[in-house]
Design an enzyme around this catalytic site. Structure first.
Site, short mmCIF file in Angstrom:
data_model
loop_
_atom_site.label_atom_id
_atom_site.label_comp_id
_atom_site.label_asym_id
_atom_site.label_seq_id
_atom_site.Cartn_x
_atom_site.Cartn_y
_atom_site.Cartn_z
N TYR A 220 90.80 -43.41 12.07
CA TYR A 220 91.01 -42.08 12.65
C TYR A 220 92.16 -42.08 13.65
CZ TYR A 220 90.92 -38.20 15.74
OH TYR A 220 91.34 -37.16 16.49
N CYS B 206 82.86 -24.09 12.51
CA CYS B 206 82.05 -24.82 11.53
C CYS B 206 81.19 -25.85 12.26
CB CYS B 206 82.95 -25.50 10.50
SG CYS B 206 82.10 -26.10 9.03
N TRP C 74 96.56 -31.99 26.30
CA TRP C 74 97.31 -32.88 25.40
C TRP C 74 97.91 -32.12 24.23
CZ3 TRP C 74 92.22 -33.50 26.82
CH2 TRP C 74 91.26 -32.97 25.95
N GLU D 73 93.47 -39.27 22.40
CA GLU D 73 92.70 -39.63 21.22
C GLU D 73 91.68 -40.71 21.50
OE1 GLU D 73 92.50 -38.00 18.65
OE2 GLU D 73 94.25 -36.72 18.86
N CYS E 111 84.75 -21.73 0.58
CA CYS E 111 83.79 -22.77 1.00
C CYS E 111 82.64 -22.94 0.02
CB CYS E 111 83.23 -22.44 2.39
SG CYS E 111 82.08 -23.69 3.00
N LEU F 128 83.04 -43.02 31.90
CA LEU F 128 83.42 -42.43 30.61
C LEU F 128 82.71 -43.10 29.44
CD1 LEU F 128 85.16 -40.19 29.44
CD2 LEU F 128 87.11 -41.75 29.44
N ASP G 42 87.79 -37.22 11.60
CA ASP G 42 86.80 -37.46 12.64
C ASP G 42 85.50 -36.76 12.24
OD1 ASP G 42 87.49 -34.82 12.95
OD2 ASP G 42 87.05 -34.86 15.09
N CYS H 235 85.20 -17.64 9.77
CA CYS H 235 85.89 -18.82 9.24
C CYS H 235 87.00 -18.44 8.27
CB CYS H 235 84.89 -19.74 8.53
SG CYS H 235 85.64 -21.26 7.93
#
Length: 385
Positions: free
Chosen positions: A138, A208, A44, A57, A224, A100, A156, A218
DNA sequence: AATTCGGGGTT
DNA sequence: AACCCAGAATT
């Protein structure tokens, strides 16, 4: 005390205001440089079709990428466009969703597809998307940003973890999501919203991570806040644990002369809503199989209008759900073939007969699939007609 | 804010 | 066995 002597007070995380630890354009810049190098190739990604992005999504809600990969292409092949999905019947959609989980997603998507198709255009703004069934905060933001380039922050589970650590936010979900949406707004405004949102999520899934984050790799290791205070393991705070209660179902194995099994359709909403199952229902905890057989017979008389004699249990399967430990026992049944008439409330509205080969085209839950897989061959079973 | 929705991979 | 995953809807 320490302040009066002019010594610097040890800086504590909870004393700091919760805000981005660097300029949005710099954070976005380092993030995107990492993302363009490290992003996985997913079906996607890079799609320009809002419908295909929407499908991904919805499938990805509470579902891992690896799982979605097994469903995504077959679903799009069966329903290539919004119009195709809208024209399809719900049972056919549920059949493609079988296994699913969270089947309300498929029901809501089907309903939204009909709205979109009748409207003639795919909504391209957050507020319009948010009104459609199955579009929460979301998903509406993700589709608006990824399919239409709108600067909406898609928060999310990954984004909560990444951004909460970046900013040193101690709040727990779901309260943290509101805070982080506003903190992330400048980030998606500072770069291509589609890439920025996907980069944050990709960072959460690859670097992360919940346990043992790979901070050395990262792009945000310098700014951070969680890393600065060694709090990667504390942020974000985990949710209170859920209690899993046992749930036992008894199901009837009703076989016709051609080796076909009787299936019944569950009510349209609720647990496994709209899916097919071997007819039966819940039985009390801790009772023996003889009592189960009696209760199953009574339940089928109520729900199916059928008078069946229930014999001994012939198979048993279990399935762990989020909040239930489900156990299903299958009982051989013989007697008068069910003749659906006018059924009382709570009864099955629809039944069908299907051989095991044909059952793959039905919308079945995973536990029902498991049950069919362990059933003895039809030749060894009693026929009901 | 707390529950109810599936199912499975990781640790 | 615990945790949680590209969450949403309902109460």
């Amino acid at each position: 005390m320490a302040d009066e002597r002019g010594e610097p007070r040890p800086e504590r995380l909870r004393d700091r205001p919760v805000r981005l630890p660097d300029r949005p354009d710099r954070l976005t810049g380092s993030l995107l440089r990492w993302y363009r190098r490290a992003a996985r190739t997913l079906p996607w990604r890079g799609s320009l079709d809002p419908y295909a992005i929407w499908v991904s999504e919805v499938m990805l809600q509470q579902t891992r990428v690896e799982t979605v990969l097994r469903y995504y292409a077959p679903f799009l092949r069966a329903f290539p466009t919004v119009g195709a999905l809208a024209s399809a019947e719900l049972p056919a959609v549920l059949a493609r969703w079988s296994g699913l989980g969270y089947y309300a997603r498929a029901r809501a998507m089907h309903a939204a597809a009909r709205t979109i198709a009748s409207r003639g255009a795919f909504p391209d703004a957050f507020e319009e998307l948010r009104e459609l069934p199955g579009f929460g905060a979301y998903t509406a933001a993700a589709v608006a940003a990824i399919a239409f380039g709108r600067p909406e922050p898609a928060i999310d589970g990954n984004a909560v973890r990444v951004l909460a650590r970046l900013c040193g936010l101690r709040e727990r979900r779901p309260a943290a999501e509101k805070t982080l949406r506003e903190l992330a707004r400048p980030l998606v405004a500072a770069g291509p919203p589609s890439e920025v949102n996907q980069a944050v999520m990709e960072l959460g899934s690859q670097v992360c991570t919940r346990t043992a984050p790979a901070c050395l790799h990262c792009p945000w290791r310098i700014p951070c806040r969680a890393r600065a205070f060694g709090l990667q393991g504390e942020i974000p705070a985990s949710r209170p644990r859920l209690a899993r209660r046992p749930l036992t179902w008894a199901a009837a194995v009703c076989l016709d002369g051609r080796g076909r099994l009787l299936f019944a359709r569950r009510p349209p909403a609720g647990l496994f809503g709209g899916l097919w199952e071997l007819p039966g229902g819940e039985v009390a905890q801790g009772i023996g199989t003889a009592d189960m057989a009696r209760d199953l017979s009574a339940a089928l008389r109520r729900s199916l209008g059928a008078h069946l004699t229930i014999a001994e249990p012939m198979a048993e399967v279990t399935q762990r759900l989020t909040h239930r430990d489900l156990r299903v026992l299958a009982f051989a049944a013989r007697g008068v073939p069910p003749r659906p008439r006018r059924l009382p409330p709570g009864g099955y509205l629809e039944t069908c007969l299907a051989g095991r080969a044909a059952a793959i085209d039905l919308g079945l839950s995973s536990v029902t699939r498991k049950l069919l897989a362990v059933l003895p061959p039809p030749a060894s079973m009693t026929q009901i007609c």
